[in-house]
Design an enzyme around this catalytic site. Structure first.
Site, PDB file in Angstrom:
ATOM      1  N   LYS A 527      40.533  50.206  10.022  1.00 28.65           N
ATOM      2  CA  LYS A 527      39.427  50.994  10.532  1.00 28.65           C
ATOM      3  C   LYS A 527      39.806  51.696  11.820  1.00 28.65           C
ATOM      4  O   LYS A 527      40.746  51.301  12.497  1.00 28.65           O
ATOM      5  CB  LYS A 527      38.177  50.129  10.702  1.00 28.65           C
ATOM      6  CG  LYS A 527      38.091  49.298  11.955  1.00 28.65           C
ATOM      7  CD  LYS A 527      36.719  48.601  11.947  1.00 28.65           C
ATOM      8  CE  LYS A 527      36.456  47.892  13.261  1.00 28.65           C
ATOM      9  NZ  LYS A 527      35.297  47.016  13.226  1.00 28.65           N
ATOM     10  N   GLY A 529      38.830  51.845  15.119  1.00 33.90           N
ATOM     11  CA  GLY A 529      37.978  51.205  16.115  1.00 33.90           C
ATOM     12  C   GLY A 529      37.784  52.121  17.308  1.00 33.90           C
ATOM     13  O   GLY A 529      38.512  53.103  17.469  1.00 33.90           O
ATOM     14  N   HIS A 530      36.799  51.797  18.134  1.00 41.04           N
ATOM     15  CA  HIS A 530      36.561  52.710  19.251  1.00 41.04           C
ATOM     16  C   HIS A 530      37.627  52.595  20.323  1.00 41.04           C
ATOM     17  O   HIS A 530      37.799  53.477  21.128  1.00 41.04           O
ATOM     18  CB  HIS A 530      35.149  52.533  19.826  1.00 41.04           C
ATOM     19  CG  HIS A 530      34.823  51.103  20.115  1.00 41.04           C
ATOM     20  ND1 HIS A 530      35.290  50.456  21.215  1.00 41.04           N
ATOM     21  CD2 HIS A 530      34.086  50.202  19.425  1.00 41.04           C
ATOM     22  CE1 HIS A 530      34.844  49.208  21.198  1.00 41.04           C
ATOM     23  NE2 HIS A 530      34.118  49.034  20.116  1.00 41.04           N
ATOM     24  N   SER A 531      38.365  51.492  20.315  1.00 39.21           N
ATOM     25  CA  SER A 531      39.424  51.416  21.318  1.00 39.21           C
ATOM     26  C   SER A 531      40.814  51.583  20.706  1.00 39.21           C
ATOM     27  O   SER A 531      41.807  51.452  21.388  1.00 39.21           O
ATOM     28  CB  SER A 531      39.338  50.079  22.059  1.00 39.21           C
ATOM     29  OG  SER A 531      39.479  49.027  21.136  1.00 39.21           O
ATOM     30  N   GLY A 532      40.872  51.868  19.434  1.00 36.95           N
ATOM     31  CA  GLY A 532      42.165  52.085  18.801  1.00 36.95           C
ATOM     32  C   GLY A 532      42.071  51.865  17.306  1.00 36.95           C
ATOM     33  O   GLY A 532      41.108  51.275  16.815  1.00 36.95           O
ATOM     34  N   LEU A 534      43.037  50.182  13.783  1.00 31.75           N
ATOM     35  CA  LEU A 534      43.480  48.850  13.371  1.00 31.75           C
ATOM     36  C   LEU A 534      44.250  48.952  12.055  1.00 31.75           C
ATOM     37  O   LEU A 534      43.764  49.516  11.085  1.00 31.75           O
ATOM     38  CB  LEU A 534      42.279  47.923  13.205  1.00 31.75           C
ATOM     39  CG  LEU A 534      41.489  47.659  14.477  1.00 31.75           C
ATOM     40  CD1 LEU A 534      40.271  46.803  14.175  1.00 31.75           C
ATOM     41  CD2 LEU A 534      42.353  46.974  15.518  1.00 31.75           C
ATOM     42  N   LYS A 548      46.532  46.658  16.604  1.00 36.96           N
ATOM     43  CA  LYS A 548      45.698  47.729  17.164  1.00 36.96           C
ATOM     44  C   LYS A 548      46.611  48.751  17.837  1.00 36.96           C
ATOM     45  O   LYS A 548      47.419  48.410  18.694  1.00 36.96           O
ATOM     46  CB  LYS A 548      44.692  47.176  18.174  1.00 36.96           C
ATOM     47  CG  LYS A 548      43.834  48.285  18.782  1.00 36.96           C
ATOM     48  CD  LYS A 548      42.473  47.795  19.206  1.00 36.96           C
ATOM     49  CE  LYS A 548      42.517  47.221  20.610  1.00 36.96           C
ATOM     50  NZ  LYS A 548      41.211  46.710  21.039  1.00 36.96           N
ATOM     51  N   ASP A 650      29.838  44.041  22.931  1.00 37.84           N
ATOM     52  CA  ASP A 650      29.991  44.694  21.632  1.00 37.84           C
ATOM     53  C   ASP A 650      29.642  43.690  20.535  1.00 37.84           C
ATOM     54  O   ASP A 650      30.314  43.607  19.512  1.00 37.84           O
ATOM     55  CB  ASP A 650      31.427  45.205  21.477  1.00 37.84           C
ATOM     56  CG  ASP A 650      31.559  46.155  20.288  1.00 37.84           C
ATOM     57  OD1 ASP A 650      30.515  46.650  19.811  1.00 37.84           O
ATOM     58  OD2 ASP A 650      32.690  46.382  19.839  1.00 37.84           O
TER      59      ASP A 650
END
Ligand SMILES: *[C@@H]1O[C@H](CO)[C@@H](O)[C@H](O)[C@H]1NC(C)=O
Ligand SMILES: *[C@@H]1O[C@H](CO)[C@@H](O)[C@H](O)[C@H]1NC(C)=O
Ligand SMILES: *[C@@H]1O[C@H](CO)[C@@H](O)[C@H](O)[C@H]1NC(C)=O
Ligand SMILES: *[C@@H]1O[C@H](CO)[C@@H](O)[C@H](O)[C@H]1NC(C)=O
Ligand SMILES: *[C@@H]1O[C@H](CO)[C@@H](O)[C@H](O)[C@H]1NC(C)=O
Ligand SMILES: *[C@@H]1O[C@H](CO)[C@@H](O)[C@H](O)[C@H]1NC(C)=O
Ligand SMILES: *[C@@H]1O[C@H](CO)[C@@H](O)[C@H](O)[C@H]1NC(C)=O
Ligand SMILES: *[C@@H]1O[C@H](CO)[C@@H](O)[C@H](O)[C@H]1NC(C)=O
Length: 902
Positions: A527, A529-532, A534, A548, A650
């Site tokens: 996916k 992700g909002h920080s990187g 995966l 990540k 989160d």
């Protein structure tokens, strides 16, 4: 001979004539031929006059003979002894039975019939329904002519010396219901035609030398209640077709050479009470979804196999379980904390010795009157309640004799990336991070910090902290006692700041990362992700990982990886996703490597495409409750055991990762930050017009207060109750509407209401419904619009661990609340907030209150709880009317724990 015989007949009829004065002897007297056959039998078997006196009528005067309409229907010579002469040369000689044309039952158990079964036995006596030749010293092989006994319903040949192969002709016995061939020396395969024995209810072939595989066709024995194939040399795997035996009560496949795994398809064994597969070569993990279907299990033997992985929690909490043997396998994992409600402490016995279980001894052991836990890797101290009822040798336990060595234990825990408590002593230099089970200690320190410093210092401190958090200065917080500085408010520490890399797993090379992820093959992308992004990956040793990839050029939160690294360098907990390492060698791309969680995240597990035909398969309730408790434990650790408290920011279903046993590991940690201040100081924050953080849990912007996590957790709980995916990940208007529609169905006064919002795929009985109800109540108290009125995470955890106490020991139980101090405070926390939110909800527009379905049910139990002065207020079924009286119904419990409440 014939002379004596006719004389006897004469005497006999004369006797009857005298007795009844009539000549109708036919009705009572056995036919000449049958009498003759019996006499022949008497002499060929050497029976004694004591039992079969030659002068009296067999039907009335002989022991063990039953007649019907003047014909012999049953012969029972069970346990008879032979005459002296007869026992000189005992033979299996029963040819005369052929002339007893109405014989239905022949029972010669425990009567010596040395020699093989005569061929003729099967040919003559077509009427025979029951043949019992148990313990008769028979040898030789089973003649195929037994297959001609076409009326046979019960055939017992157990405990003899029969050898050779089974004749496939036995498969012709259409009416056969009981086939007991146990305790012989039979060899060869189970013949294929046996699968035609559709009327079998009992099949016992235990303790022979049968080989080959278990014929899958056995699955067609739809009436089978007892199947015992133990003690043979059967090989291959357990055919999944056995799962079709829906009447089966006892299944014993123990002590064979079966291999492969336990098939999930055994779920069909709804009536199974005894499951014995011990002492085989079975391997693999126990199918977690198997046991929810096998709720009647009492006796479970899986010992002495090669099973590995974890033990599904359900196995421990099977309601009727009284014997559990998991010994000598390769099982691992922690014991569940507690068994689910409805399981009482009992006389049950368990053996889980010689495995690789680890972690603390949990209250689950109280479910057993004795449990052998030796030869594992349990750590920590032995709870008082467990002493005496446990065997504990060869573990890693504190203050116990005969334990493993320090090195052995440390190695075991290190190999699994687990933290070992080192027998409770300060650990050696390569120190594992602080251990989780020191709650009380830390809570005490925390409390004394707050108690001691005083309000003014606190206020100043919190103001400073808030500024630190919001202005992203990144100045490390000096207050840390156990965790030390943590990244504040999403702001990373200056790059390259003093990270303790020794706690950060391996430093992977870029090459290794490329190889693991197949050069970031799109197929491996899990996916964005909002920080990187995966990626799924596989390390060289075959270890599945998640990588990540943080692209520093495009990521908005470039440096969030640093704060995450910093976090992992300081915290470690079984409820946090295991961090395996990192790769920081590239300028523009950084990589963080986590352990792969086999069951993904909660949304993907909640509904799984089942391999069976019925499409989607949803998690059962017990697993859902376990997940809720696991997630609460993780958040508790962040909120209450880290100093300063950490806010996850989160919390949503997709942040809840699940390992192979559905144990929770919290992920999505890139947003974690230190709490801005304690909840009751938020008013000050507001006074000072600092960025708005309270009373807006649903605003969508992550807030740096624990109560924000609590709010989000409430949505996760609702997701578990309702099965409605995506609630916890959104905060838009539609979600709010949905919440407003849904919350009125959660009432402490009406259990039945909750069924209106219940996930339709959940199968719930009355007991479980109470747990669902309790979770819904907890969820609702978490969703209080006022942040200050949401319960603390640790009370939420307590409530989830004791769901029935939430709903049962509420109102009239105020007496009990007072006596149990700890429960008093968590109940107060949950219900205190309830009171408030109840009032809030009572103020929603009437139109919404009326939205309940027309079939609004009145709950009997809750009705009686609400009785007394306001009993009839419930009568109209309007929960809102009852809510107004909540103050009377939930008196404030005495709080005896003030020291630990902040
Ligand atoms: C006994 O015999 C009579 C006449 O022979 C018959 O009508 C009856 O059905 C028989 N009963 C049984 C149980 O066989
Ligand atoms: C068979 O005979 C034995 C010995 O006489 C007796 O104990 C037993 O009860 C009989 N069994 C049946 C089923 O009639
Ligand atoms: C059965 O009875 C017939 C006569 O009715 C006789 O000839 C025969 O020998 C008997 N058989 C046995 C095995 O007793
Ligand atoms: C045969 O007799 C024994 C001894 O009485 C008894 O236990 C057994 O149940 C009998 N067998 C059948 C099939 O009734
Ligand atoms: C016994 O059964 C076999 C079939 O298995 C058949 O061929 C044979 O004729 C039968 N014998 C008698 C006497 O009924
Ligand atoms: C055996 O099964 C058949 C059909 O499957 C049935 O008609 C018959 O009654 C059964 N026999 C017995 C003794 O139950
Ligand atoms: C299966 O048979 C064996 C040996 O005959 C016996 O010890 C065992 O108790 C039986 N299993 C069950 C479940 O009855
Ligand atoms: C037990 O499992 C571990 C991995 O968890 C494996 O390395 C080991 O070989 C297994 N032992 C046996 C006897 O299967």
């Amino acid at each position: 001979m014939v002379d004596r015989l006719s004389r006897a007949v004469y005497i006999f009829s004369a006797f009857f004539f005298l007795l009844f004065g009539c000549t109708v002897e036919q009705q009572f007297q056995i036919s000449r031929a049958e009498r003759f056959a019996l006499l022949q039998l008497r002499s060929s078997l050497g029976l004694r006059a004591k039992e079969w006196p030659i002068k009296s009528d067999p039907c009335s005067g002989w022991v063990g003979i039953q007649c019907l309409n003047g014909s012999v229907s049953e012969i029972n010579i069970s346990g008879f002894r032979r005459t002296k002469r007869g026992s000189l040369n005992p033979r299996f000689s029963v040819d005369a039975l052929r002339n007893l044309t109405f014989l239905a039952s022949f029972n010669a158990s425990n009567f010596a019939l040395p020699g093989p079964i005569p061929e003729g036995l099967g040919l003559g006596v077509a009427s025979l329904r029951v043949l019992d030749l148990r313990s008769c010293l028979i040898n030789g092989s089973i003649p195929s002519t037994l297959g001609n006994l076409s009326s046979l319903v019960e055939l017992y040949l157990s405990t003899n010396d029969l050898a050779g192969a089974l004749p496939s002709s036995l498969g012709q016995l259409d009416d056969l219901s009981v086939l007991d061939l146990s305790r012989n020396a039979l060899t060869g395969l189970i013949p294929v035609p046996f699968v035609d024995l559709r009327n079998l209810t009992v099949l016992d072939m235990s303790l022979n030398r049968l080989s080959g595989e278990i014929p899958p066709g056995i699955g067609r024995f739809s009436r089978l209640r007892y199947l015992n194939l133990s003690g043979n040399i059967l090989s291959s795997s357990i055919p999944p077709q056995l799962g079709d035996l829906s009447s089966l009560v006892d299944l014993d496949l123990g002590s064979n050479s079966l291999s492969g795994s336990l098939p999930l398809d055994l779920r069909g064994l709804r009536n199974l009470q005894r499951l014995v597969v011990g002492d085989n070569l079975l391997s693999g993990q126990l199918p977690g979804n198997l046991f929810p279907s096998l709720t009647r299990l009492k006796f479970v033997v899986l010992g002495r196999n090669r099973f590995d992985g974890g033990v599904p929690d359900l196995l421990w909490s099977l309601p009727s379980l009284d014997f559990l043997d998991l010994s000598a396998n390769n099982f691992t994992g922690m014991l569940p904390f507690n068994v689910s409600a409805g399981v009482n402490a009992s006389s049950a016995v368990a053996n889980i010795s010689q495995n690789s279980f680890y972690g603390n001894i949990t209250p689950v052991v109280r479910r057993f009157s004795f449990i052998d836990m030796s030869g594992n890797f349990f750590e920590g101290s032995v709870p008082i309640s467990a002493r005496g009822s446990t065997a504990l040798g060869m573990n890693c336990l504190q203050n116990s004799s005969n334990q493993r060595s320090r090195t052995e234990c440390a190695t075991f825990y290190a190999e699994r990336n687990l933290v070992f408590d080192n027998f409770g002593e300060p650990s050696a230099p390569p120190s594992p991070p602080p251990k989780s089970n020191k709650k009380d200690h830390k809570a005490l320190i925390l409390a004394s910090v707050f108690g001691g410093v005083g309000l003014i210092a606190l206020v100043i401190f919190i103001i400073v902290l808030c500024f630190i958090c919001k202005r992203k200065t990144g100045t490390p917080n000096q207050r840390g006692i156990s965790v030390g500085p943590v990244p504040a408010g999403g702001s990373p520490p200056p790059p390259g700041a003093s990270l303790n890399f020794s706690n950060l797993g391996d430093a992977f090379t870029y090459q290794q990362i490329l190889q693991a992820t197949g050069e970031f093959n799109d197929a491996n992308l899990m996916k964005n992700g909002h920080s990187g992004d995966l990626y799924r990956g596989l390390l060289e040793g075959g270890i599945p990982v998640v990588v990540k990839r943080v692209d520093l050029d495009s990521s908005a939160k470039k440096e969030s990886y640093m704060s995450e690294l910093d976090l992992f360098s300081r915290i470690s907990h079984p409820r946090i996703v295991p961090f395996l390492g990192h790769c920081l060698e590239n300028e523009n791309e950084k990589f963080l490597v986590y352990k792969h969680m086999p069951n993904g995240d909660l949304p993907s597990s909640l509904f799984k495409k089942a391999d069976t035909e019925d499409g989607l398969q949803s998690l059962d309730w017990i697993t859902r409750l376990k997940i809720a408790i696991g997630a609460a434990e993780g958040l508790c650790y962040l909120h209450h055991e880290c100093v300063p408290p950490l806010v996850h920011r989160d919390v949503q279903a997709s942040s809840i990762l699940l390992d192979d046993k559905f144990e929770v590991r919290l992920g999505s940690l890139s947003e974690v930050c230190a709490q801005e201040g304690e909840i009751h100081q938020n008013r000050i924050t507001r006074l000072l017009r600092l960025p708005q953080t309270t009373d807006s849990g649903a605003s969508g912007t992550p807030n740096a207060i624990c109560a924000y996590d609590v709010y989000c957790f409430g949505k996760v709980l609702l997701e578990l109750v309702t099965g409605k995916l995506g609630i916890s990940s959104s905060s838009d208007a539609a979600m709010k509407d949905w919440l407003e529609m849904t919350l009125p169905y959660i009432s402490i006064y009406d259990k039945e209401l909750v069924t209106n919002i219940l996930d339709p795929s959940l199968i719930i009985d009355e007991d479980l419904l109470e747990e669902v109800w309790a979770m819904a109540i907890v969820a609702r108290s978490c969703l209080n619009p006022k942040a200050t009125r949401r319960p603390l995470m640790r009370y939420i955890l307590k409530a989830l661990e004791n769901p029935l106490k939430v709903v049962r020991e509420d109102n009239s139980g105020s007496e009990r609340l007072r006596t149990t101090s700890s429960r008093g405070s968590w109940n107060a926390a949950v219900f205190g907030s309830w009171r408030q939110s109840s009032i809030d909800v009572a103020n929603v527009p009437a139109s919404q209150k009326m939205e309940g379905p027309s079939s609004f049910k009145q709950s009997g139990t809750t009705g009686s709880q609400g009785s007394g002065p306001h009993g009839d207020a419930n009568g109209n079924g309007h929960s809102s009317s009852a809510r107004r009286h909540s103050r009377e119904i939930f008196p404030e419990p005495l709080d005896e724990e003030e020291g630990t409440r902040e």
